[in-house]
Design a protein around this motif. Structure first.
Motif, PDB file in Angstrom:
ATOM      1  N   TYR A  30       0.806  -1.218   0.000  1.00 43.71           N
ATOM      2  CA  TYR A  30       0.000   0.000   0.000  1.00 43.71           C
ATOM      3  C   TYR A  30       0.841   1.271   0.000  1.00 43.71           C
ATOM      4  O   TYR A  30       0.308   2.366   0.087  1.00 43.71           O
ATOM      5  CB  TYR A  30      -0.957  -0.011   1.196  1.00 43.71           C
ATOM      6  CG  TYR A  30      -1.745  -1.293   1.257  1.00 43.71           C
ATOM      7  CD1 TYR A  30      -2.581  -1.663   0.203  1.00 43.71           C
ATOM      8  CD2 TYR A  30      -1.626  -2.162   2.328  1.00 43.71           C
ATOM      9  CE1 TYR A  30      -3.285  -2.853   0.229  1.00 43.71           C
ATOM     10  CE2 TYR A  30      -2.332  -3.355   2.362  1.00 43.71           C
ATOM     11  CZ  TYR A  30      -3.156  -3.692   1.320  1.00 43.71           C
ATOM     12  OH  TYR A  30      -3.846  -4.868   1.343  1.00 43.71           O
ATOM     13  N   ALA A  31       2.142   1.122  -0.110  1.00 45.00           N
ATOM     14  CA  ALA A  31       3.041   2.280  -0.108  1.00 45.00           C
ATOM     15  C   ALA A  31       3.160   2.858  -1.516  1.00 45.00           C
ATOM     16  O   ALA A  31       3.029   2.151  -2.519  1.00 45.00           O
ATOM     17  CB  ALA A  31       4.421   1.864   0.397  1.00 45.00           C
ATOM     18  N   GLN A  40      -4.247   8.065   6.451  1.00 48.47           N
ATOM     19  CA  GLN A  40      -5.615   8.568   6.555  1.00 48.47           C
ATOM     20  C   GLN A  40      -6.531   7.971   5.491  1.00 48.47           C
ATOM     21  O   GLN A  40      -7.744   8.030   5.618  1.00 48.47           O
ATOM     22  CB  GLN A  40      -5.628  10.096   6.475  1.00 48.47           C
ATOM     23  CG  GLN A  40      -4.981  10.718   7.693  1.00 48.47           C
ATOM     24  CD  GLN A  40      -5.169  12.219   7.751  1.00 48.47           C
ATOM     25  OE1 GLN A  40      -5.718  12.839   6.847  1.00 48.47           O
ATOM     26  NE2 GLN A  40      -4.701  12.813   8.824  1.00 48.47           N
ATOM     27  N   LYS A  41      -5.949   7.372   4.468  1.00 44.89           N
ATOM     28  CA  LYS A  41      -6.746   6.764   3.402  1.00 44.89           C
ATOM     29  C   LYS A  41      -6.780   5.230   3.482  1.00 44.89           C
ATOM     30  O   LYS A  41      -7.562   4.600   2.776  1.00 44.89           O
ATOM     31  CB  LYS A  41      -6.209   7.175   2.033  1.00 44.89           C
ATOM     32  CG  LYS A  41      -6.433   8.632   1.726  1.00 44.89           C
ATOM     33  CD  LYS A  41      -5.929   8.991   0.340  1.00 44.89           C
ATOM     34  CE  LYS A  41      -6.139  10.460   0.050  1.00 44.89           C
ATOM     35  NZ  LYS A  41      -5.554  10.847  -1.244  1.00 44.89           N
ATOM     36  N   LEU A  42      -5.942   4.656   4.331  1.00 42.71           N
ATOM     37  CA  LEU A  42      -5.866   3.194   4.429  1.00 42.71           C
ATOM     38  C   LEU A  42      -7.218   2.631   4.866  1.00 42.71           C
ATOM     39  O   LEU A  42      -7.822   3.114   5.826  1.00 42.71           O
ATOM     40  CB  LEU A  42      -4.782   2.798   5.434  1.00 42.71           C
ATOM     41  CG  LEU A  42      -4.306   1.356   5.365  1.00 42.71           C
ATOM     42  CD1 LEU A  42      -3.514   1.109   4.084  1.00 42.71           C
ATOM     43  CD2 LEU A  42      -3.435   1.031   6.568  1.00 42.71           C
ATOM     44  N   THR A  43      -7.690   1.625   4.156  1.00 44.74           N
ATOM     45  CA  THR A  43      -8.999   1.047   4.468  1.00 44.74           C
ATOM     46  C   THR A  43      -8.875  -0.126   5.432  1.00 44.74           C
ATOM     47  O   THR A  43      -7.809  -0.732   5.568  1.00 44.74           O
ATOM     48  CB  THR A  43      -9.711   0.554   3.199  1.00 44.74           C
ATOM     49  OG1 THR A  43      -8.988  -0.573   2.667  1.00 44.74           O
ATOM     50  CG2 THR A  43      -9.850   1.656   2.159  1.00 44.74           C
ATOM     51  N   ILE A 100      -8.890   4.930  10.195  1.00 49.89           N
ATOM     52  CA  ILE A 100      -9.086   6.013  11.162  1.00 49.89           C
ATOM     53  C   ILE A 100     -10.533   6.074  11.644  1.00 49.89           C
ATOM     54  O   ILE A 100     -10.800   6.479  12.773  1.00 49.89           O
ATOM     55  CB  ILE A 100      -8.592   7.381  10.636  1.00 49.89           C
ATOM     56  CG1 ILE A 100      -9.281   7.766   9.349  1.00 49.89           C
ATOM     57  CG2 ILE A 100      -7.077   7.377  10.476  1.00 49.89           C
ATOM     58  CD1 ILE A 100      -8.966   9.192   8.886  1.00 49.89           C
ATOM     59  N   GLN A 101     -11.483   5.649  10.822  1.00 49.98           N
ATOM     60  CA  GLN A 101     -12.875   5.573  11.255  1.00 49.98           C
ATOM     61  C   GLN A 101     -13.061   4.448  12.270  1.00 49.98           C
ATOM     62  O   GLN A 101     -13.804   4.589  13.240  1.00 49.98           O
ATOM     63  CB  GLN A 101     -13.806   5.359  10.063  1.00 49.98           C
ATOM     64  CG  GLN A 101     -13.877   6.546   9.128  1.00 49.98           C
ATOM     65  CD  GLN A 101     -14.658   6.220   7.864  1.00 49.98           C
ATOM     66  OE1 GLN A 101     -14.407   5.205   7.216  1.00 49.98           O
ATOM     67  NE2 GLN A 101     -15.591   7.101   7.511  1.00 49.98           N
ATOM     68  N   ALA A 102     -12.376   3.341  12.045  1.00 46.25           N
ATOM     69  CA  ALA A 102     -12.448   2.221  12.982  1.00 46.25           C
ATOM     70  C   ALA A 102     -11.826   2.612  14.321  1.00 46.25           C
ATOM     71  O   ALA A 102     -12.354   2.276  15.383  1.00 46.25           O
ATOM     72  CB  ALA A 102     -11.740   0.994  12.401  1.00 46.25           C
TER      73      ALA A 102
END
Length: 114
Positions: A30-31, A40-43, A100-102
């Motif tokens: 994912y890098a 901040q975009k990592l799901t 970040i939502q989690a």
């Protein structure tokens, strides 16, 4: 009848192993080209799909990030490990959310429990 059950059990185990193996990728997947991950975009799907040690590593990074924002300069290891575990569990159940939502969900749930 026993052989059918045994074969079914073996097939289920093999399919589960293959699925888990295929789903896991290194965090570096994912890098960007310079090696950076936009945290901040990592799901959640990406976090849940990486190797456990990579998910734990990233969890510690997020913990430090959030503690730094709160101007905290210490870590409670058992609490941090439990929090990381809760985030990963939440992510597995909610793959379309961002990590970040989690984290936000877990932190708010923790506050409600106090």
């Amino acid at each position: 009848m026993r052989s059918v059950t045994l074969v079914s059990a073996i097939m289920a185990a093999l399919i589960g192993t293959v699925s888990a193996t295929q789903a896991q990728v290194g965090l570096n997947t994912y890098a960007d080209s310079k090696g950076f991950i936009d945290v901040q975009k990592l799901t959640c799907a990406q976090l849940a799909g990486t190797f456990q040690e990579d998910a734990d590593f990233l969890g510690v990074w997020y913990s430090g990030w959030y503690n730094g924002l709160a101007k905290k300069h210490a870590i409670n290891m058992p609490r941090a490990k439990e929090g990381i575990h809760e985030v990963i569990v939440h992510c597995k159940a909610n793959p379309t959310k961002r990590v970040i939502q989690a984290i936000d969900f877990v932190l708010k749930s923790e506050k409600k429990g106090r």
